[in-house]
Design an enzyme around this catalytic site. Structure first.
Site, PDB file in Angstrom:
ATOM      1  N   GLY A  75      34.993   5.569  48.025  1.00 41.41           N
ATOM      2  CA  GLY A  75      35.059   6.140  46.682  1.00 41.41           C
ATOM      3  C   GLY A  75      36.442   6.567  46.234  1.00 41.41           C
ATOM      4  CB  SER A  79      38.866  -2.552  46.802  1.00 38.79           C
ATOM      5  OG  SER A  79      38.109  -2.003  45.761  1.00 38.79           O
ATOM      6  CG  ASP A 122      37.311   2.236  41.295  1.00 41.20           C
ATOM      7  OD1 ASP A 122      36.807   3.143  40.612  1.00 41.20           O
ATOM      8  OD2 ASP A 122      36.929   1.957  42.440  1.00 41.20           O
TER       9      ASP A 122
END
Ligand code: PMV
Length: 279
Positions: A75, A79, A122
């Protein structure tokens, strides 16, 4: 050498997939990437790095070495940070600069390969940095916050599910629509409190409980959350979550954080301290 920070989703994960606003901040921990002759440190990220090299316009003659402080799949945006750092370092190596908007777009392409129906929260957090509001398809807004906010990121254990699997699981929850609406409302309140210097910890706790109702928090993390809540702090998972094993990182805030740290040390539970809004 390129450094890209990790991120923490303050509130709004999962609901962001359905068009709601998420509030997200970059953190001090991150990844470092450099182009090397022979790469020996791909770790878990091998395919991700290969895809990112290709997406940046590089070929198989380019190898990138990654050093990461971010736990993978927990979390904290590992990535997205690996993809963004790789794309940026490859572009620098090729002598081509890259602006943030293009870096966001290309990092998003990598995320789509890895995560399927990714909202883009993200990549937005790790590329634009600081504390931002993100709405899928609408880009970011920077938030000004009075003073940095301290939080503990507590490791409830690594999820065995991918973000993609957790997003698919939420899609099947028959109460999804109502819960997503409630989360959307809460995020708006958190944003107003942040901008006026108010308290956000109780609101984050409510968001945490809604994520539990959404079905993305496992038994172990729920037990730990209840134990921490009984000591007067607010708890919510951050990121996609997980149910079979761990649920990734949890935000713990409000209450006596020094006491929390002692308790977590005694239980051998890993945690990181971070500040948001001050970067
Ligand atoms: O990959 P994670 O654990 O940081 O979670 C991403 C946030 C989700 O809302 C669950 C998915 C998405 O694409 O927005």
């Amino acid at each position: 050498m390129v450094f890209t920070p990790g991120k923490v989703i303050l509130c709004g994960e999962h609901a962001v997939v359905y068009g709601k606003q998420a509030l997200v901040a970059s953190i001090g921990l991150g990844v470092r990437a450099r182009v090397v002759k022979i790469s020996n440190n791909f770790g878990d990220s091998k395919n991700l790095v290969k895809n990112a090299i290709k997406i940046a316009g590089g070929d198989e003659n380019i190898s990138v070495e990654i050093e990461s402080e971010l736990p993978v799949g927990s979390g904290l945006g590992s990535s997205a940070a690996v993809a963004a750092a790789t794309i940026k370092v490859v572009r620098e190596y090729l002598g081509k600069s890259i602006e943030k908007d293009e870096l966001f777009k290309l990092t998003m392409e990598c995320e789509k390969i890895a995560h399927g129906n990714a909202s883009g929260v993200d990549p937005a957090a790790v590329v634009y940095r600081g504390l931002i509001s993100y709405v899928k398809g609408q880009g970011i807004e920077r938030l000004e916050v009075k003073g940095p906010i301290k939080l503990l990121l507590v490791d409830s254990g690594k999820p065995t599910e991918s973000t993609k699997e957790m997003v698919e699981l939420v899609a099947k929850n028959p109460e999804r629509e109502e819960i997503v609406e409630e989360i959307g409302g809460l995020v708006g309140k958190v944003r107003r409190e942040l901008e006026s210097g108010g308290r956000i910890s109780e609101l984050l706790d409510q968001n945490g409980k809604l994520l539990e109702s959404l079905g993305v928090v496992g038994k172990g993390a729920r037990k730990l959350s209840d134990e921490l809540r009984s000591l007067g702090v607010s708890v919510k998972i951050t990121g996609a979550g997980g149910i079979r094993a761990g649920s990734g990182m949890m935000i713990v805030m409000g209450g006596d954080l020094a006491k929390m740290k002692r308790l977590l040390k005694n239980k051998h539970i890993n945690y990181f301290e971070t500040e948001i809004g001050g970067q």
